[in-house]
Design a protein around this motif. Structure first.
Motif, PDB file in Angstrom:
ATOM      1  N   PRO A  62       6.287   6.093  -2.370  1.00 34.90           N
ATOM      2  CA  PRO A  62       8.055   6.527  -3.043  1.00 34.90           C
ATOM      3  C   PRO A  62       8.435   4.957  -2.601  1.00 34.90           C
ATOM      4  O   PRO A  62       9.520   4.901  -2.993  1.00 34.90           O
ATOM      5  N   GLU A  63       8.215   4.074  -1.199  1.00 35.25           N
ATOM      6  CA  GLU A  63       9.465   3.090  -0.875  1.00 35.25           C
ATOM      7  C   GLU A  63       8.638   1.659  -0.854  1.00 35.25           C
ATOM      8  O   GLU A  63       7.226   1.701  -1.593  1.00 35.25           O
ATOM      9  N   ASP A  64       9.025   0.677  -1.834  1.00 35.87           N
ATOM     10  CA  ASP A  64       8.965  -0.141  -2.038  1.00 35.87           C
ATOM     11  C   ASP A  64       9.060  -1.111  -0.956  1.00 35.87           C
ATOM     12  O   ASP A  64       8.346  -2.317  -0.991  1.00 35.87           O
ATOM     13  N   GLN A  65      10.251  -1.029  -0.020  1.00 35.04           N
ATOM     14  CA  GLN A  65      10.598  -1.584   0.962  1.00 35.04           C
ATOM     15  C   GLN A  65      10.486  -0.977   2.073  1.00 35.04           C
ATOM     16  O   GLN A  65      10.954   0.359   2.120  1.00 35.04           O
ATOM     17  N   VAL A  66      10.098  -1.338   3.455  1.00 34.48           N
ATOM     18  CA  VAL A  66      10.283  -0.255   4.395  1.00 34.48           C
ATOM     19  C   VAL A  66      10.518  -1.570   5.524  1.00 34.48           C
ATOM     20  O   VAL A  66       9.564  -2.996   5.654  1.00 34.48           O
ATOM     21  N   ASN A  67      11.619  -1.145   6.152  1.00 39.29           N
ATOM     22  CA  ASN A  67      11.944  -2.047   6.989  1.00 39.29           C
ATOM     23  C   ASN A  67      11.763  -1.557   8.649  1.00 39.29           C
ATOM     24  O   ASN A  67      12.292  -0.586   8.858  1.00 39.29           O
ATOM     25  N   VAL A  68      11.227  -2.427   9.586  1.00 37.82           N
ATOM     26  CA  VAL A  68      11.268  -1.863  11.082  1.00 37.82           C
ATOM     27  C   VAL A  68      11.393  -2.662  12.252  1.00 37.82           C
ATOM     28  O   VAL A  68      11.390  -3.998  11.874  1.00 37.82           O
ATOM     29  N   ALA A  69      11.934  -2.375  12.815  1.00 37.80           N
ATOM     30  CA  ALA A  69      12.236  -3.471  14.293  1.00 37.80           C
ATOM     31  C   ALA A  69      10.777  -3.163  14.933  1.00 37.80           C
ATOM     32  O   ALA A  69      10.072  -2.585  14.835  1.00 37.80           O
ATOM     33  N   GLU A  70      10.608  -4.937  15.518  1.00 40.61           N
ATOM     34  CA  GLU A  70       9.556  -5.094  16.004  1.00 40.61           C
ATOM     35  C   GLU A  70       9.202  -3.950  17.498  1.00 40.61           C
ATOM     36  O   GLU A  70      10.388  -3.844  18.007  1.00 40.61           O
ATOM     37  N   GLY A  71       8.351  -3.373  17.700  1.00 36.26           N
ATOM     38  CA  GLY A  71       8.124  -2.194  18.575  1.00 36.26           C
ATOM     39  C   GLY A  71       8.103  -0.738  18.392  1.00 36.26           C
ATOM     40  O   GLY A  71       8.255   0.155  19.174  1.00 36.26           O
ATOM     41  N   ASN A  72       8.741  -0.932  17.434  1.00 40.89           N
ATOM     42  CA  ASN A  72       9.307   0.548  17.154  1.00 40.89           C
ATOM     43  C   ASN A  72       7.956   1.487  15.994  1.00 40.89           C
ATOM     44  O   ASN A  72       7.225   0.144  15.405  1.00 40.89           O
ATOM     45  N   PRO A  73       7.509   2.588  15.876  1.00 42.59           N
ATOM     46  CA  PRO A  73       6.782   2.652  15.138  1.00 42.59           C
ATOM     47  C   PRO A  73       7.435   3.093  13.670  1.00 42.59           C
ATOM     48  O   PRO A  73       8.139   2.435  13.000  1.00 42.59           O
ATOM     49  N   LEU A  74       6.083   2.862  13.099  1.00 40.98           N
ATOM     50  CA  LEU A  74       5.794   2.754  11.394  1.00 40.98           C
ATOM     51  C   LEU A  74       5.543   3.674  10.790  1.00 40.98           C
ATOM     52  O   LEU A  74       4.608   3.717  10.956  1.00 40.98           O
ATOM     53  N   THR A  75       5.873   3.555   9.795  1.00 41.69           N
ATOM     54  CA  THR A  75       4.629   5.255   8.356  1.00 41.69           C
ATOM     55  C   THR A  75       5.591   3.984   7.703  1.00 41.69           C
ATOM     56  O   THR A  75       6.402   3.944   6.959  1.00 41.69           O
TER      57      THR A  75
END
Lengths: 113, 114
Positions: free
Chosen positions: B7-20
């Motif tokens: 459902p997501e074309d793009q996911v942005n996350v900061a380094e060190g944070n959890p990602l999904t």
């Protein structure tokens, strides 16, 4: 280390040329696949082969043909290249088990001028 | 018929944070689910797969995915993101009784910010 290799990483051809993209795998896999990848469209299956000389059309076979004369080699042929066939082409192979993952080649970026 | 949605074309996350990175599927039989990663100008690399058994699957590079049958989901996760995780991620499904041909999602671009 298992490998799927593709004959070219980058290829530039002229409209109307016949283009051959070669793919070779060293894992003795029965299944081989050709995909094209375009931004926003994901992977689209062009052709699939489940054995030597056996093939099935995928989602977008128009303008393409394939050849599988040997188990390890699966060729994609653009009979008369057109500009709308400019794309990234990915080859993959897998064992026939439904649980098996695919192994992909590095891709060929084809530009048709 | 089988289908996969990312459902997501793009996911942005900061380094060190959890990602999904999210993936949902639709099949008529039992699903076999796969995650692949693609780095720029490269082919896809296999990360992990769910066949049966434990719903939490561990894979390469510290990634894991959770199979949820009731929600028909197979989300990719990592506890602590790295900038080098920035890539395109594809979810795929095959099904028992189906063809050899897997169905891929359209891909999700993961961007990890320093």
């Amino acid at each position: 280390d298992v490998k799927v290799t593709q004959s070219s990483r980058y290829l530039v051809k002229r409209t109307g040329e016949k283009v051959f993209l070669e793919c070779v795998q060293d894992m003795d896999h029965e299944n081989m696949f050709w995909y094209r990848q375009d931004p926003g469209l994901g992977l689209r299956l062009i052709y699939f082969s489940y054995d030597v000389k056996m093939k099935e059309k995928g989602d977008i076979p128009e303008g393409y043909s394939v050849s599988r004369e040997k188990k390890e080699r699966f060729s994609l042929i653009l009979e008369s290249a057109s500009t709308n066939q400019t794309s990234m082409y990915l080859c993959a192979s897998s064992s026939p088990r439904v649980s098996a993952e695919q192994f992909f080649g590095p891709g060929t970026r084809l530009t048709v001028l | 018929a089988q289908s996969v949605a990312q459902p997501e074309d793009q996911v942005n996350v900061a380094e060190g944070n959890p990602l999904t990175v999210k993936c949902t599927y639709s099949v008529s039989g039992n699903p076999y689910l796969f995650w692949y990663v693609q780095y720029p100008n490269r082919g896809l690399q296999f990360l992990l797969k769910y066949i049966t058994g434990d719903n939490l699957v561990k894979g390469s590079y510290g990634f894991e995915a959770e199979f949820n049958k009731s929600q028909t989901s197979f989300h990719l996760k990592k506890p602590s993101a790295l900038v080098s995780d920035s890539a395109l991620y594809f979810c795929a499904v095959r099904t028992t009784g189906g063809s050899y041909i897997p169905t891929f999602g359209r891909g999700t671009s993961l961007i990890v910010h320093p």
